[in-house]
Design a protein around this motif. Structure first.
Motif, mmCIF file in Angstrom:
data_model
loop_
_atom_site.group_PDB
_atom_site.id
_atom_site.type_symbol
_atom_site.label_atom_id
_atom_site.label_comp_id
_atom_site.label_asym_id
_atom_site.label_seq_id
_atom_site.Cartn_x
_atom_site.Cartn_y
_atom_site.Cartn_z
ATOM 1 N N ALA A 277 -52.445 -25.220 41.077
ATOM 2 C CA ALA A 277 -53.392 -26.047 40.328
ATOM 3 C C ALA A 277 -53.076 -26.057 38.839
ATOM 4 N N ASN A 278 -52.487 -24.971 38.343
ATOM 5 C CA ASN A 278 -52.183 -24.853 36.909
ATOM 6 C C ASN A 278 -50.734 -25.185 36.577
ATOM 7 N N TRP A 279 -50.085 -25.999 37.404
ATOM 8 C CA TRP A 279 -48.677 -26.341 37.153
ATOM 9 C C TRP A 279 -48.474 -26.942 35.773
ATOM 10 N N TRP A 280 -49.492 -27.613 35.254
ATOM 11 C CA TRP A 280 -49.412 -28.316 33.971
ATOM 12 C C TRP A 280 -49.349 -27.355 32.787
ATOM 13 N N LYS A 281 -49.831 -26.137 32.989
ATOM 14 C CA LYS A 281 -49.936 -25.191 31.878
ATOM 15 C C LYS A 281 -48.567 -24.599 31.575
ATOM 16 N N GLY A 282 -47.988 -25.039 30.481
ATOM 17 C CA GLY A 282 -46.633 -24.631 30.138
ATOM 18 C C GLY A 282 -45.570 -25.544 30.688
ATOM 19 N N ALA A 283 -45.967 -26.646 31.330
ATOM 20 C CA ALA A 283 -45.007 -27.566 31.937
ATOM 21 C C ALA A 283 -44.179 -28.300 30.876
ATOM 22 N N VAL A 284 -42.997 -28.726 31.284
ATOM 23 C CA VAL A 284 -42.162 -29.613 30.481
ATOM 24 C C VAL A 284 -42.226 -30.991 31.134
ATOM 25 N N ILE A 285 -42.712 -31.968 30.382
ATOM 26 C CA ILE A 285 -42.969 -33.310 30.895
ATOM 27 C C ILE A 285 -42.008 -34.292 30.235
ATOM 28 N N TYR A 286 -41.348 -35.095 31.035
ATOM 29 C CA TYR A 286 -40.333 -36.036 30.554
ATOM 30 C C TYR A 286 -40.928 -37.442 30.519
ATOM 31 N N GLN A 287 -41.049 -37.999 29.316
ATOM 32 C CA GLN A 287 -41.645 -39.322 29.164
ATOM 33 C C GLN A 287 -40.628 -40.429 29.417
ATOM 34 N N ILE A 288 -41.025 -41.393 30.242
ATOM 35 C CA ILE A 288 -40.188 -42.548 30.552
ATOM 36 C C ILE A 288 -40.874 -43.813 30.040
ATOM 37 N N TYR A 289 -40.168 -44.571 29.220
ATOM 38 C CA TYR A 289 -40.625 -45.886 28.778
ATOM 39 C C TYR A 289 -39.980 -46.890 29.724
ATOM 40 N N PRO A 290 -40.715 -47.389 30.720
ATOM 41 C CA PRO A 290 -40.074 -48.063 31.857
ATOM 42 C C PRO A 290 -39.260 -49.294 31.509
ATOM 43 N N SER B 197 -40.153 -22.575 23.257
ATOM 44 C CA SER B 197 -40.678 -21.219 23.096
ATOM 45 C C SER B 197 -42.136 -21.195 22.659
ATOM 46 N N LEU B 198 -42.681 -22.367 22.316
ATOM 47 C CA LEU B 198 -44.039 -22.413 21.789
ATOM 48 C C LEU B 198 -45.081 -22.293 22.893
ATOM 49 N N ARG B 199 -46.209 -21.703 22.543
ATOM 50 C CA ARG B 199 -47.340 -21.654 23.470
ATOM 51 C C ARG B 199 -47.895 -23.064 23.624
ATOM 52 N N GLY B 200 -47.976 -23.525 24.852
ATOM 53 C CA GLY B 200 -48.427 -24.877 25.137
ATOM 54 C C GLY B 200 -47.478 -25.537 26.114
ATOM 55 N N SER B 201 -47.753 -26.783 26.444
ATOM 56 C CA SER B 201 -46.839 -27.575 27.251
ATOM 57 C C SER B 201 -45.994 -28.416 26.308
ATOM 58 N N PHE C 19 -34.183 -21.645 30.427
ATOM 59 C CA PHE C 19 -34.568 -20.347 29.865
ATOM 60 C C PHE C 19 -36.085 -20.217 29.841
ATOM 61 N N ARG C 20 -36.761 -21.273 29.449
ATOM 62 C CA ARG C 20 -38.228 -21.249 29.426
ATOM 63 C C ARG C 20 -38.786 -21.027 30.828
ATOM 64 N N ARG C 21 -38.253 -21.727 31.796
ATOM 65 C CA ARG C 21 -38.777 -21.662 33.162
ATOM 66 C C ARG C 21 -38.623 -20.277 33.776
ATOM 67 N N THR C 22 -37.613 -19.545 33.358
ATOM 68 C CA THR C 22 -37.359 -18.235 33.974
ATOM 69 C C THR C 22 -38.076 -17.094 33.265
ATOM 70 N N HIS C 23 -38.865 -17.403 32.234
ATOM 71 C CA HIS C 23 -39.579 -16.348 31.504
ATOM 72 C C HIS C 23 -41.065 -16.708 31.421
ATOM 73 N N PRO C 24 -41.907 -16.098 32.237
ATOM 74 C CA PRO C 24 -43.349 -16.403 32.245
ATOM 75 C C PRO C 24 -44.004 -16.287 30.875
ATOM 76 N N ALA C 25 -43.515 -15.364 30.054
ATOM 77 C CA ALA C 25 -44.115 -15.195 28.723
ATOM 78 C C ALA C 25 -43.991 -16.460 27.895
ATOM 79 N N LEU C 26 -42.950 -17.265 28.142
ATOM 80 C CA LEU C 26 -42.734 -18.482 27.365
ATOM 81 C C LEU C 26 -43.488 -19.669 27.932
ATOM 82 N N THR C 27 -43.868 -19.625 29.193
ATOM 83 C CA THR C 27 -44.553 -20.776 29.770
ATOM 84 C C THR C 27 -46.067 -20.696 29.596
ATOM 85 N N GLN C 28 -46.650 -19.564 29.932
ATOM 86 C CA GLN C 28 -48.106 -19.475 29.879
ATOM 87 C C GLN C 28 -48.613 -18.283 29.081
ATOM 88 N N GLY C 29 -47.718 -17.537 28.464
ATOM 89 C CA GLY C 29 -48.124 -16.334 27.748
ATOM 90 C C GLY C 29 -48.851 -16.608 26.437
#
Length: 554
Positions: free
Chosen positions: A16-29, A370-374, A466-476
């Motif tokens: 349910a919390n996949w969005w927290k710390g997610a990396v989102i790729y914006q597409i301008y169609p 590395s920043l706290r947030g998505s 690198f971000r994905r493999t370190h929980p401290a960087l995604t949601q810490g």
């Protein structure tokens, strides 16, 4: 089965919390990939490129509007919320995109434009008939002043008054953007209900979330009071150029209204009916962005996350400005969640905006990851694309046409994606592109960069990985935020994992003291340096440091 319940509950919460710390790729169609040779990108083109997007390591895609529209503002003027504009395909193409993305493990977010519609929307066409029809109050209508002038001093972001006269009703209607984009009246409950119904339509089709356009514009002051003047020293607009008089007002009454909170709670309640869905709101306010972010993301009954415009401004990002922004965020949104971006479809690409060298480009994305947030990445950013130079005769953006030449509009960041160098269109289309492909971009195409591990594309992949493999960087959490000269540093921690992060945001070497403790350098693939034996950290120009704490209990 009972003994596994805690583990299953933890897994469900993580889903349910996949969005927290997610990396989102914006597409301008319009500009991503044309599949049918008409020069305009489309949904099938996006589907074709999903394996590439997956290879970046991102969690989700956000697709800018593809709804039925007369395209006066390129899809941000919606005439049918529940259908696909023919230039982008049809609903079956969207369903196929969703299925393909989900098969690859990618979430799909779409852009909802709820604050206004096109003037060609059936709702508006009914509203203009008279003052007594069923949708007479679905838009913000007001009588003129006795002298015939607009009801107040509100201004449009796209220039001129925010009011347009309609002779049939002998009233003005509000438009915060183009005159062909009338603002909906959220004070009318039926409007809210209708918009939530359209949201449910897309949820039922399987979308994983929404990017909410101009989320703080939904309500206007019911009394239509005049906005006060904004002192010159406070005029720090991000998107609206300095030549636009919109920046001369404090938009106290034309947006940011307290009634919006109740609607956001209704919106969140709808999303919560569909487990794992999320929303990110665009907060369009240069002065109060972080304060509004805090209000809108507080607790668990409003919007999941918002992004303001602090890192989208023309002012170059420095260590001091990052620390100041994060400290203000902690103050105004202690329980909220930010989503950071350096570039998007509305601002000059950050490589040009901040005049970044290749080394600086690598450092900035490493820091963002590395920043706290998505985080939101904008298409082509991973290639290090600079702003394209679009001639006046090729402009499509009404904003740029209005304020040319002092402001050249948004077309320079919207030119087609470059996939290869085989033709002048960069593999985007077999036809004539709706905007010219920048020749300066061709040498930075995906194909050209794939073959060279030192390119921006590969560095983006490494930083995201690198971000994905370190929980401290995604949601810490983040602590000990410091700006020591040009060096930004902080500590990220999540459970037993603690990581010290430092970034030399300059082209000269710098030395700082390491925090006390036993630290092990990590992230060699990102060009990091580690602490010296004397407890100092010596950073080369544009060099990062990541160090993992080896102290027990930290």
């Amino acid at each position: 089965m009972t003994q596994h319940t805690p583990a299953l509950a933890t897994e469900a919460k993580a889903h349910a919390n996949w969005w927290k710390g997610a990396v989102i790729y914006q597409i301008y169609p319009r500009s991503y990939q044309d599949s049918n040779g008409d020069g305009i990108g489309d949904l099938n083109g996006i589907t074709m490129r999903l394996p590439y997007i997956k290879s970046l390591g991102v969690d989700a895609i956000w697709i800018s509007p593809f709804f039925t529209s007369p395209m006066k503002d390129f899809g941000y003027d919606v005439s049918d919320y529940c259908d696909v504009d023919p230039m982008f395909g049809q609903l079956a193409d969207f369903d196929a995109l969703i299925a393909a993305a989900h098969q690859l493990g990618l979430k799909v977010m779409i852009d909802l434009v709820l604050s206004h519609t096109s003037n060609q929307h059936p709702w508006f066409q009914e509203s203009i008939q008279d003052k007594t029809n069923d949708k007479a109050d679905w838009y913000v209508w007001a009588d003129p002043k006795p002298d015939g002038t607009p009801p107040n001093n509100w201004l449009s972001i796209f220039g001129g008054p925010a009011w347009h006269w309609h002779g049939g009703r002998e009233q003005y209607y509000l438009h915060n953007f183009l005159a062909s984009q009338p603002d909906l009246n959220f004070h009318t409950p039926a409007v809210q209900d209708a918009l939530l119904d359209t949201t449910r339509f897309w949820l039922d089709r399987g979308v994983d979330g929404f990017r909410l356009d101009t989320i703080n514009f939904y309500f206007a002051d019911a009394q239509l009071r005049d906005n006060p003047a904004l002192p010159p020293e406070k005029r720090n607009a991000t998107i609206a150029p300095s030549v636009n008089p919109y920046n001369h007002q404090e938009h106290l009454y034309s947006k940011n209204q307290p009634e919006n909170i109740a609607f956001l709670k209704r919106f969140r309640a709808l999303l919560d009916e569909y487990p794992g869905r999320a929303a990110v709101g665009e907060v369009g306010d240069a002065q109060l962005g972080l304060e509004i972010l805090g209000e809108y993301t507080e607790g668990d009954d409003r919007i999941h996350m918002c992004y303001a415009f602090e890192f989208l401004s023309a002012e170059r990002l420095t260590a001091t400005r990052v620390v100041d922004t994060l400290n203000r965020l902690d103050k105004h949104a202690p329980t909220g969640w930010a989503c950071w971006a350096f570039s998007n479809h509305d601002v000059q690409r950050h490589v040009t905006r901040w005049n970044l060298t290749p080394a600086a480009k690598r450092l900035y994305i490493t820091m963002l990851m590395s920043l706290r947030g998505s985080a939101c990445l904008y298409q082509g950013e991973e290639l290090g694309l600079p702003e394209a130079d679009v001639a006046f005769e090729d402009l499509q953006d009404p904003y740029g046409i209005e304020f040319w030449p002092e402001f050249k509009g948004r077309d320079g960041c919207r030119t087609p994606m470059v996939w290869e160098q085989s033709n002048q269109n960069g593999g985007f289309s077999d036809g004539h592109p709706w905007l010219p492909v920048s020749h300066d971009h061709l040498n930075r195409s995906v194909a050209a960069q794939e073959a060279d591990p030192s390119t921006a594309l590969h560095h983006y992949r490494r930083a995201i990985g690198f971000r994905r493999t370190h929980p401290a960087l995604t949601q810490g959490e983040h602590t000990e935020l410091k700006a020591q000269g040009d060096v930004l540093s902080f500590i990220r921690s999540d459970g037993p994992q603690t990581i010290f992060c430092a970034f030399n945001m300059s082209d000269t070497p710098s030395t700082i003291d390491m925090p006390e403790g036993d630290w092990q350098p990590i992230g060699a693939e990102l060009g990091v340096t580690g602490p010296a034996s004397d407890g100092k950290l010596h950073l080369g120009p544009w060099q990062p440091c990541f160090a993992l704490s080896l102290n027990e209990g930290r």
